[in-house]
Each structure stands twice: as structure tokens, then as C-alpha cells.
Design an enzyme around this catalytic site. Sequence first.
Site, PDB file in Angstrom:
ATOM      1  CE  LYS A 225      -4.095  -1.904  -0.096  1.00  0.00           C
ATOM      2  NZ  LYS A 225      -4.999  -2.088   1.032  1.00  0.00           N
ATOM      3  NE  ARG A 266      -7.308  -9.248  -0.998  1.00  0.00           N
ATOM      4  CZ  ARG A 266      -6.928  -8.429  -1.973  1.00  0.00           C
ATOM      5  NH1 ARG A 266      -6.146  -7.392  -1.691  1.00  0.00           N
ATOM      6  NH2 ARG A 266      -7.311  -8.633  -3.219  1.00  0.00           N
TER       7      ARG A 266
END
Length: 302
Positions: A225, A266
Site C-alpha cells: 500500500k 492479505r
Amino acid sequence: MTTRAYPPPGLPDWGRCGVMGILNVTPDSFSDGGHWLDAGLAVERGLALVAEGADLVDVGGESTRPGARRVPEAEELDRVIPVIRELARQGVLVSVDTMRASVAEAAVQAGARIVNDVSGGQADPAMAKAVARTGVPFVVMHWRGQSTEMDRLTEYGDGDLVAEVLGEVERQLDAAVAAGVDPAQIIVDPGLGFAKTREHDWALLAELDAWSVLGRPLLVGPSRKRFLGELLADPATGEPRPARARDDATAASAVLAAAQGAWAVRVHEVRASADAVRVEAELRARRLAAGQLRSGRSGERG
């Protein structure tokens, strides 16, 4: 010490934080778009993720990166259903990453055992009822809008960010339950990177244990991210580290999530995170055993 999360009914108990491997069957996902668009290559990649330590594989046919536009329903189905069917046939625990009720139902029929909806049922009014019919676990992520607009939806109040996000997720849960979803089916996700700034992501990652108030398993998706890329920016240029060079930081985030009781993380690259959560689980077990031993000794002295 934070209590370990237990899985929803019908899913294995790994005795530790699980690892969900990401399989993007898309041409435009932010860090691996186009790599696994061919169904055969996608199946090979899913099996490789399992071999590297993934407990389950999350198959998605529509990018949710900032700015991504939606694909037609038929195209999403064509991308994911053959891959899900073959992975399930080979014994892989498969999750489908979709915001469409029709795709979710077709995926479950093909062998998927979890529906992972980044909109938490908000993008498609039929989703919650579809999930209720299938009876499979349902990931409800904190979500404020589609990828084309989420970067404009990062305004929160001046108070407690974590409490505000939790409150919004609680309303999503209430809507799902009102539509017939059994609360025991639900997994929650704080939605790192979705309608969040870097500061928001760090604040949420620092207080994942606060999510225990919802009484539901927690899925955390820090993989590659922006908040990690910005943290690791080139000191000379200020350019964020490229997405595919953020996997070590992803593994560090995974173990921090595991230590705060996450049910699963995840991630794009599995091995480092799979190793990390196993180290955390072993340390947790050793600390628990040591605490029980000290307690027993104290009782004997008393």
C-alpha cells in the site's frame, strides 16, 4: 496479550493468523496487473501461492486501485470463474474478491468459500441477500466509494479516527444483517488505503486490537500500500518506493497485525508474511505457556 481471533463457521482454524494470497486476474491492478490475466497462468500462480505458505487464495477480476474504472460483469465472470473452479478442484481454499452479487453467487457455485467485497455490500444492493443465500463467510470492508472517487473521500472528523471508522463499519454490518446475513458469517476489514491518507492507515494499523469490540474476525490488507511506499521513499528524491519493492515492509505489517489479533492478512507475496505470522504464533504460544507456568508456581507458593 491480544486474544487470537477464531474463524467463521466452515473455515479451518489454523491456530494462528492466516495468510490470504492475492491473485489479481486483471490487466490493471496497481502492482501486478497483467501478470496473471491468462487463466492457466493464474491457476499456476494460485498453486504457487499455496506452496509458499498461503492458507487461502483471493481471486479478483476487477482492479480496485485508486482511479480504476469498473469492468463489465461478463468480463469479470470470464476472468475469475475458470480460475476459481480449477483452484477449488485442486483443493485450494478460494475467496472471490468482487463487488457484484452475480459474480459472488457464480463464484460460490464454482467452489469459492468466501466472498470478499471491498464495498461491504454497498456497491451492489443485492450482495448481502446473495451472501445470505450462499451461507459462506462475507468480508465487510470499510468503504466510502468507488475507486474513481475514494481519494476525494478522506475527510474524517477531528476526534477519534478509529472510533469513526468502526462506527461506519458497524452501520455496514447492521445493513448486512438486516438483509439476512448471519452475523457469524461476517469478517471485517478496516480498508487500509481505501478513502484513507497515509496518516489514517498508520492510525488504524496501530490500533487493530480496537476492532475486537465488533466480535468478528479481522482481515487486514497492508500489502504494497501507498503508506508503506511513502514511509520508504527515496531520501534523495522523495519518490515513494515502487510497489513491488514493498514486500518486506508488508511482512512487517503482517506480523504487527497478527500480534494484534488479526484473523488473516492479505498479501501479494506470501512467503515472508507466512513465515512472519508463524513466528508470531510460536512466540505467543511460548509466552502463554510461560505465563501459565509462573502462575502455577505462584499458586504453589501460596
